[in-house]
Design an enzyme around this catalytic site. Structure first.
Site, short mmCIF file in Angstrom:
data_model
loop_
_atom_site.label_atom_id
_atom_site.label_comp_id
_atom_site.label_asym_id
_atom_site.label_seq_id
_atom_site.Cartn_x
_atom_site.Cartn_y
_atom_site.Cartn_z
N LYS A 54 38.09 -59.25 -25.27
CA LYS A 54 37.96 -58.61 -24.06
C LYS A 54 36.63 -57.72 -23.78
CE LYS A 54 40.80 -55.03 -21.64
NZ LYS A 54 41.75 -53.83 -21.75
N SER B 46 45.30 -54.54 -18.01
CA SER B 46 44.06 -54.90 -17.77
C SER B 46 43.33 -55.89 -18.62
CB SER B 46 43.19 -53.42 -17.94
OG SER B 46 43.02 -53.28 -19.21
N SER C 60 48.16 -52.48 -21.21
CA SER C 60 47.16 -53.39 -20.78
C SER C 60 47.11 -54.58 -21.72
CB SER C 60 45.85 -52.79 -20.79
OG SER C 60 45.87 -52.13 -19.68
#
Lengths: 475, 100
Positions: free
Chosen positions: A75, A150, A174
């Site tokens: 990420k 996310s 997330s």
């Protein structure tokens, strides 16, 4: 591409080369990522060097580690030295961190090959990955739908079979919510179990790094590699952690599992509830005892979270001021430069949360908002503690619905509701994970959530594996 | 505690947070923040006077490390990422008065 454990075994025994496996990963990304947009940046050169080092180690009779040659996606809110790290924000566009996050070092020391940085909602604020300055990620199961967020890019990269593993971060769901929507395994470890040194902070009392994987065993393998004490993170738990991989197949016989009442009713789609009930039946069939349990404070989790997380974000994001890193928009004095930089660099959701947090912390409102939310946090932790006197694990849906259409949730509150089942674990600091369990009425993946007490990841993985085995039997 | 925030308060909060909003943004954000704060007002129904606040989940305090020299970040590498640098320092516009 095979699973991480299988790949590492074949690379360690010289059946496949790490370089060839990395090439295959980049080939798959090249073929389909124009459509999915899981990646913001590929780290081809770094991957090439690492894969070659793994192959050299094998050739020299050395052990390159448990993740030897396994391609992994990261990420883009975790620092990678010399490689772009944007948090999907214009304010960090072009920035190249001068250091690696601790998890990056641990992965590479274990032989993993980092192939790229994945898309996210800006600064990890969102539940759909639509809120990225660099465009949305699409769900590999249906590209008209969101992948969740996310950590949507990391979830999609695993679901699209670009990589067998990826890392995300989970502040209110997330990792788990995108894992559910993309049909992969996603783990939020105990607060403090995985070092956050080099994770760009969103809400420091909630943020935690964890793995995505195509199966539970790979998730356990990756968790064991990235977890453990790090002196660079003052919130890192100093005690040694129990490895989870050795016991992942031990089953759930004799376990007492509580199905959380408050997360099985209003606001949760019927097909998701049906699948969660089926998961409870599967655990019973595997030898566990499943009963309903009421944890009333969980319904206040959402309200408390949307005060605490923005409050901490407003403080953490004060550092993006155009002085030390990232973009600067010039102004005639420092204050004007700060304002111009932040106003141009942050997107609307980030601005919204910074203002919400600034308000919740401001004089005259602190006790009413932030102070109250912190007390609710204690209430939730206490009620979990009571539940764990009678239960070994808890069970709930991960997400109220399957993946929704891109653009379907335009008002902020509708998106915030996506986190209703996942937030309580962050507030309490407990581990929780999402495991795919069948599909909804629309044919899209459903995830069920397993919640465990502090530092009981090993127990959590056992139940997750039992569910995964049961889900295989269904199809 | 009111579940609402006025347009003027939003403008004030934006200035505290070093954000500039135009009139349209102010309208939109005011409306959206009101909705979130109304949800937060759900907490009002709880009597929490006997419940202590929780700042973080794992009770670690006074985390110290041995006083041993370790390498820090490379200064040139750090400065290379800054928007403006002069003599190994971060350079910013004047902090007082008008620009020269």
């Amino acid at each position: 591409m095979s699973g991480a454990q299988e790949l590492a075994a074949s690379i360690r025994s010289g059946v496949q080369s790490a370089v060839a496996v990395a090439d295959a990963s980049f080939g798959a990304i090249n073929e389909r990522d124009d459509e999915i947009h899981a990646f913001l940046h590929l780290t081809k050169q770094r991957a090439q060097i690492q894969a070659q080092a793994v192959d050299d180690a094998v050739a020299n009779g050395n052990d390159p580690g448990p993740l030897a040659g396994v391609p992994i996606a990261i990420k883009d809110n975790m620092c990678t030295r010399g490689e772009p790290t944007t948090c999907s924000s214009k304010i960090l566009e072009g920035w190249r961190p001068p250091y690696d996050a601790t998890v990056i070092g641990r992965l590479e020391a274990a032989g993993a090959v980092i192939v790229g940085k994945t898309n996210l909602d800006e600064f990890a604020m969102g539940s759909s990955t639509e809120n990225s300055a660099f465009g949305p990620t699409r769900n590999p199961h249906d590209t008209t739908r969101v992948p969740g967020g996310s950590s949507g890019g990391s979830a999609a990269a695993v679901a699209a079979d670009f990589v067998p593993l990826s890392l995300g971060s989970d502040t209110g769901g997330s990792i788990r919510q995108p894992a559910a929507l993309c049909g992969v395994v996603g783990v939020k470890p105990t607060y403090g179990a995985v070092s956050r040194y080099g994770l760009i902070a969103f809400a420091s009392s909630l943020d935690q790094i964890g793995p995505f994987a195509q199966n539970v065993t790979d998730a356990a393998l990756c968790f064991d590699v990235i977890s453990g004490h790090d002196p660079m993170d003052a919130t890192s738990i100093p005690n040694p952690l129990t490895p989870t991989l050795p016991t992942v197949n031990d089953g759930v016989a004799g376990m007492r599992i509580g199905l959380v009442d408050e997360l099985m009713g209003e606001g949760i789609d019927d097909d998701v509830i049906a699948r969660t009930n089926q998961a409870a039946e599967a655990l019973t069939a595997a030898g566990a005892t499943v009963e309903r349990v009421s944890i009333p404070a969980t319904i206040y989790g959402l309200a408390a979270y949307y005060l605490i997380a923005p409050a901490e974000a407003s403080s953490n994001l004060a550092r993006f001021d155009g002085v030390r890193y990232g973009q600067r928009v010039e102004g005639q004095n420092v204050a004007a430069m700060n304002v111009a930089t932040r106003s141009a660099g942050f997107g609307d959701e980030v601005k919204r949360r910074i203002m919400l947090g600034t308000y919740a912390l401001s004089s005259g409102y602190y006790d009413a908002y932030y102070g109250k939310a912190q007390r609710v946090r204690t209430l939730i932790a206490n009620e979990f503690a009571t539940a764990y006197e009678s239960f070994d694990l808890l069970l709930s849906p991960t997400s109220p619905s399957t993946a929704f259409e891109i653009g379907a949730k335009s008002d902020p509150m509708a998106l915030y509701m996506c986190d209703v089942c996942t937030i309580p674990s962050n507030l309490a600091g407990h581990p929780a994970m999402s495991v795919p369990f069948g599909v909804g009425d629309d044919g899209l993946p459903v995830g069920v959530q397993i919640l465990a007490p502090m530092l009981e990841e090993a127990r959590m993985f056992k139940a997750a594996k039992a569910l995964e085995d049961a889900a295989k039997g269904m199809s | 505690m009111s579940g609402e925030i006025s347009r003027d308060e939003v403008a004030h909060v934006a200035s505290l947070a070093r954000l500039r909003l135009d009139d349209n943004e102010l309208d939109t954000f005011t409306e959206q923040l009101c909705v979130v704060l109304e949800t937060a007002a759900n907490l009002n129904s709880l009597d929490l006077s006997d419940v202590p606040p929780m700042a973080q989940p794992y009770p670690l305090t006074n985390v110290m490390r041995p006083d041993v020299l370790v390498p820090s970040l490379d200064r040139d590498e750090v400065l290379a990422q800054a928007p403006d640098v002069e003599d190994s320092r971060f350079r910013v516009p004047p902090s007082l008065g008008e620009a020269p």
